[in-house]
Structures are given as C-alpha cells and as structure tokens.
Scaffold this motif. Structure first.
Motif, PDB file in Angstrom:
ATOM      1  N   VAL A  86       4.826  -0.266  10.405  1.00 52.43           N
ATOM      2  CA  VAL A  86       3.833   0.615   9.799  1.00 52.43           C
ATOM      3  C   VAL A  86       4.356   2.048   9.765  1.00 52.43           C
ATOM      4  CG1 VAL A  86       1.415   1.368   9.880  1.00 52.43           C
ATOM      5  CG2 VAL A  86       2.051  -0.860  10.821  1.00 52.43           C
ATOM      6  N   HIS A  87       4.052   2.769   8.690  1.00 51.68           N
ATOM      7  CA  HIS A  87       4.393   4.187   8.624  1.00 51.68           C
ATOM      8  C   HIS A  87       3.679   4.920   9.762  1.00 51.68           C
ATOM      9  CE1 HIS A  87       4.441   8.368   7.194  1.00 51.68           C
ATOM     10  NE2 HIS A  87       5.510   8.019   6.498  1.00 51.68           N
ATOM     11  N   TYR A  88       4.382   5.859  10.390  1.00 46.08           N
ATOM     12  CA  TYR A  88       3.862   6.513  11.594  1.00 46.08           C
ATOM     13  C   TYR A  88       2.496   7.162  11.391  1.00 46.08           C
ATOM     14  CZ  TYR A  88       5.353  11.096   9.768  1.00 46.08           C
ATOM     15  OH  TYR A  88       5.499  12.231   9.003  1.00 46.08           O
ATOM     16  N   TYR A  89       2.205   7.610  10.182  1.00 51.05           N
ATOM     17  CA  TYR A  89       0.945   8.307   9.921  1.00 51.05           C
ATOM     18  C   TYR A  89      -0.263   7.408  10.200  1.00 51.05           C
ATOM     19  CZ  TYR A  89      -2.536  11.096   7.420  1.00 51.05           C
ATOM     20  OH  TYR A  89      -3.638  11.830   7.092  1.00 51.05           O
ATOM     21  N   PHE A  90      -0.075   6.084  10.081  1.00 49.39           N
ATOM     22  CA  PHE A  90      -1.205   5.163  10.181  1.00 49.39           C
ATOM     23  C   PHE A  90      -1.273   4.435  11.524  1.00 49.39           C
ATOM     24  CE2 PHE A  90      -0.063   5.537   5.699  1.00 49.39           C
ATOM     25  CZ  PHE A  90      -1.270   5.967   5.174  1.00 49.39           C
ATOM     26  N   VAL A  91      -0.433   4.848  12.474  1.00 43.93           N
ATOM     27  CA  VAL A  91      -0.399   4.166  13.775  1.00 43.93           C
ATOM     28  C   VAL A  91      -1.316   4.878  14.761  1.00 43.93           C
ATOM     29  CG1 VAL A  91       1.059   3.497  15.721  1.00 43.93           C
ATOM     30  CG2 VAL A  91       1.931   3.317  13.381  1.00 43.93           C
ATOM     31  N   ASP A  92      -2.171   4.109  15.413  1.00 43.85           N
ATOM     32  CA  ASP A  92      -3.034   4.665  16.456  1.00 43.85           C
ATOM     33  C   ASP A  92      -3.073   3.706  17.642  1.00 43.85           C
ATOM     34  OD1 ASP A  92      -4.901   2.601  15.780  1.00 43.85           O
ATOM     35  OD2 ASP A  92      -5.787   3.911  14.255  1.00 43.85           O
ATOM     36  N   ARG A  93      -3.682   4.145  18.717  1.00 39.73           N
ATOM     37  CA  ARG A  93      -3.710   3.346  19.946  1.00 39.73           C
ATOM     38  C   ARG A  93      -4.400   1.997  19.734  1.00 39.73           C
ATOM     39  NH1 ARG A  93      -2.488   4.642  24.885  1.00 39.73           N
ATOM     40  NH2 ARG A  93      -2.464   6.875  24.398  1.00 39.73           N
ATOM     41  N   PHE A 134       2.023  -9.603  19.571  1.00 42.89           N
ATOM     42  CA  PHE A 134       2.743  -9.158  18.387  1.00 42.89           C
ATOM     43  C   PHE A 134       3.397  -7.795  18.639  1.00 42.89           C
ATOM     44  CE2 PHE A 134      -0.292 -11.779  15.576  1.00 42.89           C
ATOM     45  CZ  PHE A 134       0.561 -12.871  15.636  1.00 42.89           C
ATOM     46  N   LYS A 135       4.481  -7.534  17.909  1.00 43.03           N
ATOM     47  CA  LYS A 135       5.242  -6.299  18.068  1.00 43.03           C
ATOM     48  C   LYS A 135       4.829  -5.253  17.027  1.00 43.03           C
ATOM     49  CE  LYS A 135       9.264  -8.750  19.922  1.00 43.03           C
ATOM     50  NZ  LYS A 135       9.056  -8.252  21.298  1.00 43.03           N
ATOM     51  N   VAL A 136       5.052  -3.991  17.388  1.00 41.29           N
ATOM     52  CA  VAL A 136       4.729  -2.874  16.497  1.00 41.29           C
ATOM     53  C   VAL A 136       5.978  -2.032  16.279  1.00 41.29           C
ATOM     54  CG1 VAL A 136       3.272  -0.855  16.100  1.00 41.29           C
ATOM     55  CG2 VAL A 136       2.379  -2.802  17.416  1.00 41.29           C
ATOM     56  N   ALA A 137       6.393  -1.946  15.009  1.00 42.54           N
ATOM     57  CA  ALA A 137       7.503  -1.067  14.623  1.00 42.54           C
ATOM     58  C   ALA A 137       6.922   0.094  13.830  1.00 42.54           C
ATOM     59  CB  ALA A 137       8.521  -1.824  13.775  1.00 42.54           C
ATOM     60  N   VAL A 138       7.522   1.268  13.977  1.00 38.52           N
ATOM     61  CA  VAL A 138       7.010   2.465  13.302  1.00 38.52           C
ATOM     62  C   VAL A 138       8.159   3.162  12.575  1.00 38.52           C
ATOM     63  CG1 VAL A 138       5.665   4.580  13.562  1.00 38.52           C
ATOM     64  CG2 VAL A 138       5.391   2.737  15.224  1.00 38.52           C
ATOM     65  N   TRP A 139       7.902   3.576  11.341  1.00 41.76           N
ATOM     66  CA  TRP A 139       8.916   4.259  10.521  1.00 41.76           C
ATOM     67  C   TRP A 139       8.293   5.453   9.819  1.00 41.76           C
ATOM     68  CZ3 TRP A 139       7.882   4.299   5.200  1.00 41.76           C
ATOM     69  CH2 TRP A 139       6.848   3.418   4.773  1.00 41.76           C
ATOM     70  N   THR A 140       9.109   6.341   9.274  1.00 43.76           N
ATOM     71  CA  THR A 140      10.421   6.716   9.745  1.00 43.76           C
ATOM     72  C   THR A 140      10.189   7.934  10.629  1.00 43.76           C
ATOM     73  OG1 THR A 140      11.482   5.952   7.698  1.00 43.76           O
ATOM     74  CG2 THR A 140      12.720   7.511   9.059  1.00 43.76           C
ATOM     75  N   ASN A 199      10.808  13.218  14.117  1.00 41.78           N
ATOM     76  CA  ASN A 199      10.328  14.338  14.915  1.00 41.78           C
ATOM     77  C   ASN A 199      10.197  13.923  16.381  1.00 41.78           C
ATOM     78  OD1 ASN A 199       7.997  15.857  16.259  1.00 41.78           O
ATOM     79  ND2 ASN A 199       8.414  17.146  14.475  1.00 41.78           N
ATOM     80  N   PRO A 200      10.901  14.584  17.306  1.00 40.20           N
ATOM     81  CA  PRO A 200      10.847  14.198  18.719  1.00 40.20           C
ATOM     82  C   PRO A 200       9.431  14.210  19.310  1.00 40.20           C
ATOM     83  CG  PRO A 200      12.711  15.645  18.339  1.00 40.20           C
ATOM     84  CD  PRO A 200      11.901  15.658  17.069  1.00 40.20           C
ATOM     85  N   ALA A 201       8.615  15.184  18.905  1.00 42.48           N
ATOM     86  CA  ALA A 201       7.247  15.248  19.428  1.00 42.48           C
ATOM     87  C   ALA A 201       6.441  14.033  18.991  1.00 42.48           C
ATOM     88  CB  ALA A 201       6.571  16.534  18.962  1.00 42.48           C
ATOM     89  N   LYS A 202       6.579  13.659  17.729  1.00 39.28           N
ATOM     90  CA  LYS A 202       5.888  12.476  17.224  1.00 39.28           C
ATOM     91  C   LYS A 202       6.419  11.219  17.910  1.00 39.28           C
ATOM     92  CE  LYS A 202       3.131  11.819  14.767  1.00 39.28           C
ATOM     93  NZ  LYS A 202       1.701  11.457  14.977  1.00 39.28           N
ATOM     94  N   ALA A 203       7.723  11.174  18.127  1.00 36.78           N
ATOM     95  CA  ALA A 203       8.313  10.034  18.816  1.00 36.78           C
ATOM     96  C   ALA A 203       7.732   9.890  20.219  1.00 36.78           C
ATOM     97  CB  ALA A 203       9.834  10.183  18.879  1.00 36.78           C
ATOM     98  N   SER A 204       7.576  11.007  20.915  1.00 38.65           N
ATOM     99  CA  SER A 204       7.008  10.972  22.269  1.00 38.65           C
ATOM    100  C   SER A 204       5.582  10.445  22.253  1.00 38.65           C
ATOM    101  CB  SER A 204       7.042  12.370  22.889  1.00 38.65           C
ATOM    102  OG  SER A 204       8.373  12.807  23.085  1.00 38.65           O
ATOM    103  N   GLU A 205       4.807  10.850  21.250  1.00 32.87           N
ATOM    104  CA  GLU A 205       3.433  10.342  21.101  1.00 32.87           C
ATOM    105  C   GLU A 205       3.431   8.828  20.932  1.00 32.87           C
ATOM    106  OE1 GLU A 205       1.283  12.198  17.940  1.00 32.87           O
ATOM    107  OE2 GLU A 205       1.879  14.216  18.532  1.00 32.87           O
ATOM    108  N   LEU A 206       4.334   8.340  20.099  1.00 32.25           N
ATOM    109  CA  LEU A 206       4.385   6.909  19.811  1.00 32.25           C
ATOM    110  C   LEU A 206       4.880   6.111  21.016  1.00 32.25           C
ATOM    111  CD1 LEU A 206       5.790   7.272  16.203  1.00 32.25           C
ATOM    112  CD2 LEU A 206       3.540   6.346  16.805  1.00 32.25           C
ATOM    113  N   VAL A 207       5.790   6.701  21.771  1.00 33.64           N
ATOM    114  CA  VAL A 207       6.239   6.061  23.008  1.00 33.64           C
ATOM    115  C   VAL A 207       5.062   5.907  23.960  1.00 33.64           C
ATOM    116  CG1 VAL A 207       7.625   6.394  25.094  1.00 33.64           C
ATOM    117  CG2 VAL A 207       8.648   6.759  22.842  1.00 33.64           C
ATOM    118  N   GLU A 208       4.228   6.933  24.046  1.00 31.73           N
ATOM    119  CA  GLU A 208       3.041   6.880  24.903  1.00 31.73           C
ATOM    120  C   GLU A 208       2.080   5.779  24.457  1.00 31.73           C
ATOM    121  OE1 GLU A 208       1.954   8.462  27.718  1.00 31.73           O
ATOM    122  OE2 GLU A 208       4.027   9.123  27.864  1.00 31.73           O
TER     123      GLU A 208
END
Length: 228
Positions: free
Chosen positions: A164-171, A182-188, A191-200
């Motif tokens: 899923v595009h990162y804009y549409f990913v939520d908890r 099921f697994k969740v992949a996020v693209w593209t 941005n390190p700050a956005k990456a940290s959010e998604l890691v959380e």
C-alpha cells in the motif's frame, strides 16, 4: 511496537543502480518486470495500458525518463539482472504484465535467489505464482487507496499480504492484517521521519529509493525489539 521491517531497494531496473545496491548489501531488490515486443522478459516500469499510437509512445518514453535511462537503449533483461543477484539477496518481482509469473519465478530460482517475493495488481497472476511455487511470498501490489476490508482483499487475491502507498497506511490496517497473519508492505518511503512512523506501526516491508538511510532505522528497531 518495535519490529524490524525488511528494507526493499525500489525499482532497481538500471544495472548501475542494481550494482550499487548489491555493493551496499541490501536485503531485497525490486524489479519491475514486463514482456517486450520480442516476447522477452525485461526490467522496466512498463505495463499493459492498452494505449497505442503517439500517446503510447509518449508514455513509454516517460517511463524511461523516470528511470533515468536513455530511450535509445534497450532495457536489461530479467535474466541479466538475476544473474547479477544470484544468492546475494532476495528479489521482489513486481509483475506489470499478465501471464509472466511462472517464467519469472522459474528464472529467479534458476539463479539461486534465496527469497522471492511476487507482487502484482492482477489477482490471477499472484494466485498462479503461489500455485507453481508455494515458497514464494505473494503480495497484492500497488494499492493506492485505503481498503475498506484489507483482509478480504488479500484473501480474494490468494496472497500473503498487501503493498500500500504510505499515505493510506494506518495502525488499524496493519493490526487487521497482522491479526490473521498477513504481511504489510509500504511504498515508496524515502523520508526517515515517515519511515520511523511506519516502523512504529509494525509494517513488514519498507520499499524505498534510499535503502542506506532506512536500513539504519530498521536496525535500530531490531535492536530495541531484542531488548524487549
């Protein structure tokens, strides 16, 4: 939640970029795979748009420019790229054309790729890839909206997860999918700050044009998980 995601080096369609990624030791490289007019599997960001004539030529030219390639040169073949990868890392095959899944996976296995991930927007393509090689990770790809029922969408595609595009990913999306394995992949994600959010949030794959930067974030998450 501290969870170490796998970093996927996005769109390694240029040989020079692929070699760079291999030098820095990425975990997974992604290739966009399609079939050219000669029936050969090539790595480029083409797809079956159904557009012909001048408009189709302009769109093809645009894809080449996006990848930074000279339109006068032919794209690399999938076989050429896989021969460079071998067993060095995993490969994510983003299939842009129907009916190439069996051949694409077989080529990856021929060159000893250790982990093969297949994504596509075509449900039958994903399903068939899984049928011919049960060890493939199959991902419903290129989703650019917030699925109302993400679990159902993955099930309908007979997939193992969704990209899923990162804009549409939520908890809630991540938790729903993880609750049934099921697994969740996020693209593209560049941005390190956005990456940290998604890691959380606990996503499983971060697809990025900047794998060197995001690897540090992923490693930190893995270290924290080990301490927990």
């Amino acid at each position: 939640m501290h969870h170490r995601p796998i970093i996927v080096a996005h769109k390694a369609n240029r040989k020079s970029l692929l070699l760079k990624y291999l030098r820095v030791g990425v975990e997974v490289v992604e290739f966009d795979v399609t079939r050219d007019g000669n029936g050969e599997l090539v790595v480029k960001h083409g797809m079956e748009t159904g557009v012909r004539g001048l408009r189709g030529l302009v769109m093809d030219y645009g894809y080449l420019l996006i990848e930074g390639r000279d339109p006068l040169f032919r794209p690399s073949t999938l076989e050429e790229h896989l021969s460079l990868v071998g067993s060095k890392c995993g490969v994510w095959l983003d299939l842009k054309t129907r009916g190439i899944e069996v051949e694409s996976v077989a080529l990856a296995r021929k060159f000893g790729v250790r982990d093969v991930i297949v994504s596509s927007g075509f449900h039958n393509t994903i399903r068939r890839a899984k049928e011919v090689d049960g060890s493939v990770t199959a991902i419903l790809g290129n989703v650019q909206y917030r699925p109302a029922n993400p679990v159902k969408e993955v099930e309908l595609a007979s997939a193992d997860g969704i990209s899923v595009h990162y804009y549409f990913v939520d908890r809630e999306l991540v938790e729903e999918l993880h609750s049934v394995g099921f697994k969740v992949a996020v693209w593209t994600v560049n941005n390190p700050a956005k990456a940290s959010e998604l890691v959380e949030l606990g996503v499983d794959y971060l697809i990025t044009d900047a794998p060197e930067k995001l690897r540090l974030i992923a490693a930190k998450a893995g270290a924290l998980a080990g301490q927990g």
